[in-house]
Design a protein around this motif. Structure first.
Motif, short mmCIF file in Angstrom:
data_model
loop_
_atom_site.label_atom_id
_atom_site.label_comp_id
_atom_site.label_asym_id
_atom_site.label_seq_id
_atom_site.Cartn_x
_atom_site.Cartn_y
_atom_site.Cartn_z
N PHE A 11 0.82 -1.21 0.00
CA PHE A 11 0.00 0.00 0.00
C PHE A 11 0.85 1.26 0.00
O PHE A 11 0.58 2.21 -0.74
CB PHE A 11 -0.93 0.01 1.22
CG PHE A 11 -1.89 1.17 1.24
CD1 PHE A 11 -2.96 1.19 0.37
CD2 PHE A 11 -1.70 2.23 2.10
CE1 PHE A 11 -3.85 2.27 0.37
CE2 PHE A 11 -2.57 3.30 2.11
CZ PHE A 11 -3.65 3.32 1.24
N VAL A 12 1.91 1.27 0.84
CA VAL A 12 2.82 2.42 0.86
C VAL A 12 3.50 2.59 -0.50
O VAL A 12 3.63 3.71 -1.01
CB VAL A 12 3.87 2.27 1.98
CG1 VAL A 12 4.95 3.35 1.86
CG2 VAL A 12 3.21 2.36 3.34
N GLY A 13 3.94 1.47 -1.09
CA GLY A 13 4.58 1.53 -2.40
C GLY A 13 3.66 2.11 -3.46
O GLY A 13 4.06 2.98 -4.24
N LEU A 14 2.42 1.63 -3.50
CA LEU A 14 1.47 2.11 -4.50
C LEU A 14 1.10 3.56 -4.24
O LEU A 14 1.05 4.39 -5.17
CB LEU A 14 0.22 1.24 -4.48
CG LEU A 14 -0.85 1.55 -5.54
CD1 LEU A 14 -0.27 1.39 -6.95
CD2 LEU A 14 -2.07 0.65 -5.36
N ARG A 15 0.86 3.89 -2.98
CA ARG A 15 0.46 5.25 -2.60
C ARG A 15 1.52 6.26 -3.01
O ARG A 15 1.21 7.27 -3.64
CB ARG A 15 0.23 5.29 -1.10
CG ARG A 15 0.02 6.67 -0.50
CD ARG A 15 -0.14 6.57 1.01
NE ARG A 15 -0.20 7.87 1.66
CZ ARG A 15 -0.38 8.04 2.98
NH1 ARG A 15 -0.52 6.99 3.77
NH2 ARG A 15 -0.42 9.26 3.49
N PHE A 16 2.79 5.99 -2.68
CA PHE A 16 3.84 6.95 -2.97
C PHE A 16 4.27 6.91 -4.44
O PHE A 16 4.73 7.93 -4.98
CB PHE A 16 5.04 6.73 -2.05
CG PHE A 16 4.85 7.33 -0.69
CD1 PHE A 16 5.29 8.62 -0.42
CD2 PHE A 16 4.22 6.63 0.33
CE1 PHE A 16 5.10 9.20 0.83
CE2 PHE A 16 4.02 7.19 1.58
CZ PHE A 16 4.46 8.48 1.83
N SER A 17 4.12 5.77 -5.10
CA SER A 17 4.41 5.72 -6.54
C SER A 17 3.40 6.56 -7.31
O SER A 17 3.76 7.26 -8.26
CB SER A 17 4.39 4.27 -7.03
OG SER A 17 5.43 3.53 -6.45
N ILE A 18 2.13 6.46 -6.92
CA ILE A 18 1.10 7.30 -7.54
C ILE A 18 1.40 8.77 -7.28
O ILE A 18 1.34 9.60 -8.20
CB ILE A 18 -0.29 6.92 -7.02
CG1 ILE A 18 -0.70 5.54 -7.53
CG2 ILE A 18 -1.33 7.98 -7.42
CD1 ILE A 18 -1.97 5.01 -6.92
N ALA A 19 1.75 9.09 -6.03
CA ALA A 19 2.07 10.47 -5.69
C ALA A 19 3.24 10.99 -6.51
O ALA A 19 3.21 12.10 -7.06
CB ALA A 19 2.39 10.58 -4.20
N GLY A 20 4.31 10.17 -6.60
CA GLY A 20 5.47 10.58 -7.36
C GLY A 20 5.21 10.65 -8.85
O GLY A 20 5.69 11.57 -9.53
N GLY A 21 4.45 9.68 -9.38
CA GLY A 21 4.15 9.67 -10.81
C GLY A 21 3.31 10.86 -11.24
O GLY A 21 3.59 11.50 -12.26
N VAL A 22 2.27 11.16 -10.47
CA VAL A 22 1.42 12.31 -10.79
C VAL A 22 2.22 13.61 -10.69
O VAL A 22 2.11 14.48 -11.56
CB VAL A 22 0.20 12.36 -9.83
CG1 VAL A 22 -0.55 13.67 -9.99
CG2 VAL A 22 -0.73 11.18 -10.10
N SER A 23 3.04 13.73 -9.66
CA SER A 23 3.86 14.94 -9.48
C SER A 23 4.86 15.08 -10.64
O SER A 23 5.10 16.19 -11.12
CB SER A 23 4.62 14.88 -8.15
OG SER A 23 3.72 14.80 -7.07
#
Length: 299
Positions: A44-56
């Motif tokens: 969950f942390v991996g997906l959450r922060f990957s989405i955050a980083g990818g969108v940014s």
């Protein structure tokens, strides 16, 4: 006393921004708790922060083309500290109950100003120490009366290390804030957390979960929230010291408790007292004692 409060009844824009993300932080607890019933924490942390980083990264692609080696290094260091804070706390919870984990995690409040003093050579002011003391007392009330029965097992050591990692994150942000672009360093740190979480999953023995709209929607929503939170921290801590920022961040469980209360959870009197101490700590850290005026002789 009333005169002191009257002279300082507002926060700077940067401090208001940190207060805002602390409210947002607290509101995410209920969502994370729900998501954990459908997937593992590292995934969950991996997906959450990957989405955050990818969108940014997509939003600030043009800005990212000018990223420097210093920004990559700073973002990676901050990202590693964020990852360690999450993963070590989760590892500790395998053998600890929530109260002891919360108490040990709360140690980041007194650790941060000491690290600021040691690393940045910036001694916190008197009222900042008062605010830290009140905030930490409030966190102790929130953890419950039995939380301080701490041993020295692997869970306790891991959770204490996670508190140090959280303190390191706040210090590192303060250390690099004035030397890097807030947007670029945020993107790097978000992607670092995401990648590290997925890499460690097989090592920790955490399997990939079956598909669920619950963890997907939670990860997308909290991913966007994480991007906003980290970007705000990197921007605001250009003007707010790590010690003072820590006092503001200590209000996170207060907002989490309020969200839980609105959702139907019961708040015991000790938790309400703890919340009052934390709010008092935030206010106290903003006060500047009036220095006595030196009398001038009239000849």
């Amino acid at each position: 006393m009333f005169a002191l409060i009257a002279r300082k009844t507002f926060f700077s824009p940067e401090e208001m921004a940190l207060l805002g993300i602390t409210v947002l932080w607290g509101a995410t607890f209920l969502i994370v708790h729900t998501a954990m019933q459908h997937c593992g924490p590292l995934f969950f942390v991996g997906l959450r922060f990957s989405i955050a980083g990818g969108v940014s990264l997509l939003l600030f692609l043009r800005t990212m083309r000018a990223v420097t080696a210093t920004e990559i290094g700073a973002g990676a260091l901050i990202g590693v500290s964020i990852f360690l804070g999450y993963s070590l706390q989760t590892y500790g919870l395998e053998t600890l109950d929530g109260g002891i984990s919360a108490f040990l995690t709360a140690l980041y409040v007194p650790i941060t100003p000491l690290l600021q003093w040691a690393v940045m050579r910036r001694r916190p002011k008197l009222m900042t120490w008062v605010g830290i003391g009140l905030a930490f007392t409030g966190l102790l009330c929130l953890t419950g009366p039995g939380a301080m029965s701490v041993g020295l097992g692997r869970g306790e050591i891991a959770t204490f290390a996670s508190a140090c990692a959280i303190a390191a994150e706040i210090i590192l942000i303060g250390r690099f804030a004035s030397k890097v672009d807030s947007v670029r360093v945020t993107v790097v740190q978000l992607l670092t957390v995401g990648v590290l979480s997925f890499v460690v999953m097989p090592v920790a023995g955490e399997p990939a979960p079956s598909f669920s709209w619950v963890w997907l929607s939670a990860a997308v929503g909290l991913g966007l929230a994480s991007a906003l939170i980290q970007l705000t921290m990197n921007w605001a801590q250009k003007a707010v010291s790590p010690a003072r920022a820590t006092i503001i961040y200590a209000g996170e469980p207060v907002w989490a408790g309020l969200v839980g209360w609105f959702a139907g959870e019961h708040l015991p009197p000790l938790a309400i007292l703890g919340a009052a101490f934390i709010v008092a700590g935030v206010v106290a850290s903003e006060l500047k004692p009036r220095r006595p005026k030196t009398a001038v002789a009239v000849l």
